[in-house]
Enzyme design. Structure first.
Site, PDB file in Angstrom:
ATOM      1  N   ARG A 184       0.845  -1.209   0.000  1.00 22.62           N
ATOM      2  CA  ARG A 184       0.000   0.000   0.000  1.00 22.62           C
ATOM      3  C   ARG A 184       0.874   1.251   0.000  1.00 22.62           C
ATOM      4  NH1 ARG A 184      -3.022  -3.478   3.604  1.00 22.62           N
ATOM      5  NH2 ARG A 184      -2.206  -2.496   5.483  1.00 22.62           N
ATOM      6  N   LYS A 210     -12.582  14.514   4.737  1.00 22.90           N
ATOM      7  CA  LYS A 210     -13.698  13.987   3.947  1.00 22.90           C
ATOM      8  C   LYS A 210     -14.565  13.062   4.790  1.00 22.90           C
ATOM      9  CE  LYS A 210     -14.132  10.169   1.269  1.00 22.90           C
ATOM     10  NZ  LYS A 210     -13.834   9.188   0.203  1.00 22.90           N
ATOM     11  N   GLU A 235     -19.578  14.988   1.521  1.00 20.54           N
ATOM     12  CA  GLU A 235     -19.828  14.064   0.408  1.00 20.54           C
ATOM     13  C   GLU A 235     -21.097  13.239   0.616  1.00 20.54           C
ATOM     14  OE1 GLU A 235     -16.679  11.242  -0.432  1.00 20.54           O
ATOM     15  OE2 GLU A 235     -17.744  10.416  -2.137  1.00 20.54           O
ATOM     16  N   LYS A 254     -18.880  17.489  -2.290  1.00 22.74           N
ATOM     17  CA  LYS A 254     -18.430  16.401  -3.181  1.00 22.74           C
ATOM     18  C   LYS A 254     -19.621  15.518  -3.513  1.00 22.74           C
ATOM     19  CE  LYS A 254     -15.199  12.538  -3.504  1.00 22.74           C
ATOM     20  NZ  LYS A 254     -13.820  12.103  -3.264  1.00 22.74           N
TER      21      LYS A 254
HETATM   22  P1  13P Z   1     -14.590   7.535  -6.706  1.00 22.37           P
HETATM   23  O1  13P Z   1     -14.170   8.693  -7.579  1.00 22.37           O
HETATM   24  O2  13P Z   1     -13.898   6.236  -7.068  1.00 22.37           O
HETATM   25  O3  13P Z   1     -16.079   7.424  -6.575  1.00 22.37           O
HETATM   26  O4  13P Z   1     -14.020   7.841  -5.263  1.00 22.37           O
HETATM   27  C1  13P Z   1     -14.174   9.093  -4.744  1.00 22.37           C
HETATM   28  C2  13P Z   1     -14.314   9.001  -3.287  1.00 22.37           C
HETATM   29  O5  13P Z   1     -13.544   9.576  -2.566  1.00 22.37           O
HETATM   30  C3  13P Z   1     -15.438   8.234  -2.735  1.00 22.37           C
HETATM   31  O6  13P Z   1     -15.599   8.535  -1.392  1.00 22.37           O
END
Ligand code: 13P
Length: 339
Positions: free
Chosen positions: A46, A136, A177, A219
């Site tokens: 990772r 996030k 998000e 987001k």
């Molecule tokens: P994806 O662009 O693969 O959807 O991932 C963005 C992300 O941070 C999801 O939480």
């Protein structure tokens, strides 16, 4: 940290022609991605993979910030430089995923609420000390017969707002998000209706919790038909529906909207973002915070082989350049051939 600093950080994340790399896959999710290339997921593989991403040539040219997972925030490059420092030295803002995942919501079969509020104030203080400048939290909303319920929308909106307020208290810009999933055979109109409902609830909660809109980013998903829908939509239709939905629900005080890719192909995610920006100026910057759409082609090119690192980095550079152009509405397919 003043409200001015929060607003400045939010604006830096959506600087012209730049967007965010979401590299915050949890240990379970990155294992799935590595399974796809037949690579064992260990702390070392990772680390090697994230190093490949962050040290790609021209990385900072189109990438303003990187969302990291807890483990990665504490890892370092081959020379021992901690990843947050490596990024900051390139003027790339380090971010951190702080939710602890979507868990079944009691009393709401088939729906989830995202957890992680307990102890968040203390965790944020540690993340700030480690160099995080933004965070996030992902809420997940599924479209199905009779779903989403009002209960699931309100619970997730409340958690997002509590998270965002705690971030701002800590001097960290929250990325809010709420992801309406692409799974299902619903049409574009249904996605638009659900996305609007969710965003109204989210901004209602953000306002109630006193979140400063100038110091956050949204987001969201794009307004797009379900993966199984026979009536797939053109980029222009997706762009028009997404903008119509946001103009009705997202206050102009929000500096930027950074999309998730959510299962779109890398090319679709770029073309759809470009279509929106080609429709002229909007109240907010429109850019990307892609995970799979930035990483998947590079991951496939790497295949876990040290000999392929340079090739994989070049693939990432091309995707970042395409999305950087799409954030300005100046992307063209010819760019792909040019590399
Ligand atoms: P994806 O662009 O693969 O959807 O991932 C963005 C992300 O941070 C999801 O939480």
């Amino acid at each position: 940290m003043s409200s001015h600093d929060l607003a400045a950080t939010a604006l830096a994340l959506v600087a012209d022609g730049k967007g965010i790399l979401a590299a915050d896959e949890s240990t379970g999710t990155i294992k799935k991605r590595f399974d796809g290339i037949g690579l064992a997921s260990t702390a070392e593989t990772r680390r090697a993979y994230r190093q490949l991403l962050f040290t790609a040539p021209d990385f900072a040219r189109h990438i303003s910030g990187v969302i990291l997972y807890d483990e990665t925030l504490r890892q370092a490059d081959d020379g021992g430089k901690p990843f947050p420092r490596l990024l900051a030295d390139m003027d790339v803002l380090p971010g951190i995923k702080v939710d602890t995942g979507a868990k079944p919501l009691a009393g709401h079969a088939g729906e989830t609420v995202t957890e992680g509020l307990d102890g968040l104030r203390e965790r944020l203080a540690e993340y700030v000390a480690l160099g995080a400048r933004f965070a996030k939290w992902r809420a997940v909303i599924d479209i199905a017969a009779g779903l989403p319920s009002e209960g699931a929308i309100v619970a997730n909106a409340h958690a997002l707002a509590r998270y965002a307020a705690l971030c701002q208290e800590a001097g960290v810009v929250p990325i809010v998000e709420p992801e309406v999933l692409m799974d299902g055979d619903h049409g574009l109109e249904r996605c638009e209706e659900v996305t609007a409902r969710v965003l109204r609830a989210v901004f209602h909660s953000l306002n109630r919790q006193g979140v400063m809109l100038e110091g956050m980013l949204l987001k969201p998903n794009m307004v797009i038909p379900g993966k199984g829908c026979p009536d797939q939509a053109s980029p222009e239709r997706i762009a028009a529906a997404t903008l119509r939905c946001f103009r009705q629900t997202v206050p102009a005080a929000v500096p930027g909207i950074v999309f998730l890719s959510g299962g779109q192909s890398a090319e679709e995610a770029t073309v759809n973002l470009n279509a929106m920006n080609a429709m002229g100026p909007q109240p907010w910057k429109l850019s990307f915070s892609y995970g799979r759409a930035l990483q998947q082609p590079a991951l496939a090119a790497w295949g876990g082989q040290a000999a392929n690192v340079a090739r994989a980095q070049d693939v990432l550079r091309a995707r970042a350049a395409g999305n950087g152009a799409a954030a300005l509405g100046s992307y063209s397919v010819a760019m792909e051939a040019a590399g």
